[in-house]
Write a protein that holds these residues in place. Structure first.
Motif, short mmCIF file in Angstrom:
data_model
loop_
_atom_site.label_atom_id
_atom_site.label_comp_id
_atom_site.label_asym_id
_atom_site.label_seq_id
_atom_site.Cartn_x
_atom_site.Cartn_y
_atom_site.Cartn_z
N HIS A 108 0.86 -1.18 0.00
CA HIS A 108 0.00 0.00 0.00
C HIS A 108 0.89 1.22 0.00
N ASP A 109 0.36 2.34 -0.44
CA ASP A 109 1.12 3.59 -0.41
C ASP A 109 0.17 4.76 -0.24
N CYS A 110 -0.40 5.25 -1.34
CA CYS A 110 -1.17 6.49 -1.26
C CYS A 110 -2.52 6.31 -0.56
N ARG A 111 -3.12 5.14 -0.70
CA ARG A 111 -4.46 4.86 -0.18
C ARG A 111 -5.50 5.85 -0.71
N GLU A 112 -5.26 6.35 -1.91
CA GLU A 112 -6.18 7.29 -2.54
C GLU A 112 -6.58 6.84 -3.94
N GLY A 113 -6.26 5.60 -4.30
CA GLY A 113 -6.61 5.09 -5.61
C GLY A 113 -5.75 5.64 -6.73
N ILE A 114 -4.54 6.10 -6.40
CA ILE A 114 -3.68 6.75 -7.39
C ILE A 114 -2.47 5.91 -7.76
N CYS A 115 -1.84 5.27 -6.77
CA CYS A 115 -0.54 4.62 -7.02
C CYS A 115 -0.66 3.21 -7.55
N GLY A 116 -1.74 2.50 -7.24
CA GLY A 116 -1.91 1.14 -7.73
C GLY A 116 -1.18 0.08 -6.93
N ALA A 117 -0.61 0.45 -5.78
CA ALA A 117 0.16 -0.51 -5.00
C ALA A 117 -0.69 -1.57 -4.32
N ARG A 152 -15.48 -2.02 -9.02
CA ARG A 152 -14.47 -1.61 -9.99
C ARG A 152 -13.72 -0.40 -9.45
N THR A 153 -12.79 -0.68 -8.57
CA THR A 153 -11.99 0.36 -7.94
C THR A 153 -10.72 -0.29 -7.42
N THR A 154 -9.83 0.51 -6.85
CA THR A 154 -8.64 -0.06 -6.23
C THR A 154 -8.99 -0.61 -4.85
N THR A 155 -8.17 -1.51 -4.34
CA THR A 155 -8.45 -2.14 -3.05
C THR A 155 -8.55 -1.11 -1.93
N CYS A 156 -7.70 -0.08 -1.98
CA CYS A 156 -7.71 0.92 -0.91
C CYS A 156 -9.00 1.74 -0.91
N GLN A 157 -9.69 1.78 -2.05
CA GLN A 157 -10.95 2.53 -2.15
C GLN A 157 -12.17 1.63 -2.01
N LEU A 158 -11.93 0.34 -1.81
CA LEU A 158 -13.01 -0.61 -1.57
C LEU A 158 -13.39 -0.54 -0.09
N HIS A 159 -14.67 -0.40 0.19
CA HIS A 159 -15.12 -0.28 1.58
C HIS A 159 -15.85 -1.53 2.04
N MET A 160 -15.86 -1.72 3.33
CA MET A 160 -16.40 -2.95 3.89
C MET A 160 -17.93 -3.04 3.74
N ARG A 161 -18.57 -1.95 3.36
CA ARG A 161 -20.00 -2.03 3.10
C ARG A 161 -20.32 -2.86 1.85
N SER A 162 -19.27 -3.19 1.09
CA SER A 162 -19.46 -4.08 -0.06
C SER A 162 -19.62 -5.53 0.38
N PHE A 163 -19.44 -5.80 1.67
CA PHE A 163 -19.56 -7.15 2.21
C PHE A 163 -20.67 -7.18 3.27
N ARG A 164 -21.03 -8.39 3.68
CA ARG A 164 -22.09 -8.55 4.67
C ARG A 164 -21.56 -9.18 5.94
N ASP A 165 -22.22 -8.89 7.03
CA ASP A 165 -21.85 -9.49 8.31
C ASP A 165 -21.86 -11.01 8.19
N GLY A 166 -20.78 -11.64 8.67
CA GLY A 166 -20.68 -13.10 8.63
C GLY A 166 -20.04 -13.65 7.38
N ASP A 167 -19.68 -12.78 6.43
CA ASP A 167 -19.06 -13.25 5.19
C ASP A 167 -17.70 -13.89 5.44
N THR A 168 -17.34 -14.83 4.56
CA THR A 168 -15.98 -15.37 4.49
C THR A 168 -15.31 -14.75 3.26
N ILE A 169 -14.16 -14.13 3.46
CA ILE A 169 -13.48 -13.42 2.38
C ILE A 169 -12.12 -14.07 2.13
#
Length: 248
Positions: free
Chosen positions: A56-65, A79-96
């Motif tokens: 990780h580096d910028c955590r702003e969706g810019i560097c791609g790290a 469709r975003t970078t991992t640092c811009q992905l938020h946990m609301r995209s998942f549900r309570d009890g999920d296995t990731i």
């Protein structure tokens, strides 16, 4: 949110790896995915265990790290970078399931960290302009048609994260390489090295061990910056043009 994480753990490049299961609790839906991993690592450190290594580096969706495969998708379900992905995209009890990029040209360094220096070597082969320009020229000194400027800007958005390679069943770097070639070749500043650029960069890409393109289109779907699939066709056209010219 309470979640079960299955994370790839690998001590080093030559060591065997395995999926290891962890439980994280009271995760806020407003956390980013990397903040969730930070929370896990804080718990691991408090327990005297080795934290999970991830880029990780910028955590702003810019560097791609922040290169992670999440539940089989490069950068996760959005469709975003991992640092811009938020946990609301998942549900309570999920296995990731969380894994590193899977490509022969991206060897694992440790855990979720891969060596993407192959991309650097492709850039070093020709992804630049060597013609000296001196001081900054007057803005209108080199007119560029708006369609060409828009095309160049569209391809210049590539952040080199490698999601295209991770998503491709062949581990191809064609989308990345085409973005770096096309955004320079369409501009007058890049015209003097137009042929050598595409020949050298494609040759380096092949030498690095990336797979070939079979037009499955997964690269463009995974690209967080929306580099279009026709970019590859444009690069192939440039390569054929340069090859014919070199044979004369």
């Amino acid at each position: 949110m309470n979640l079960t994480l299955r994370i790839w753990r690998q001590a080093g490049p030559g060591d065997p790896g395995t999926m290891t299961t962890y439980e994280v609790r009271e995760i806020s839906a407003d956390m980013s995915f990397l903040e969730m991993l930070d929370t896990l690592n804080e718990d691991l450190i408090l327990r005297g265990e080795e934290p999970v290594a991830f880029d990780h580096d910028c955590r702003e969706g810019i560097c791609g790290a922040c290169s992670l495969v999440i539940n089989g998708d490069a950068h996760g379900p959005e469709r975003t970078t991992t640092c811009q992905l938020h946990m609301r995209s998942f549900r309570d009890g999920d296995t990731i399931d969380i894994e590193p990029w899977r490509a022969a040209a991206f060897p694992v360094v440790k855990d979720l960290v891969v060596d993407r220096s192959a991309f650097d070597r492709i850039i070093q082969a020709g992804g630049y302009i060597t013609a000296p320009t001196g001081a900054a020229p007057e803005a209108h000194a080199a007119p560029v048609p708006k369609p060409d400027a828009d095309y160049a800007f569209e391809h210049a958005e590539c952040i080199g994260c490698g999601a295209c390679v991770a998503a491709c069943p062949n581990g191809s770097a064609m989308l990345f390489t085409s973005a770096k070639i096309n955004h320079l070749n369409v501009l007058p500043q890049g015209a003097p090295e137009r042929e050598t650029r595409v020949l050298d960069m494609v040759a380096t890409m092949d030498a690095e061990g990336f797979g070939g393109c079979t037009n499955t289109g997964e690269c463009a779907v995974a690209c967080p910056k929306g580099i279009p699939l026709p970019s590859i066709a444009a690069m192939n056209k440039e390569w054929l043009r340069a090859t014919r010219k070199a044979r004369r």
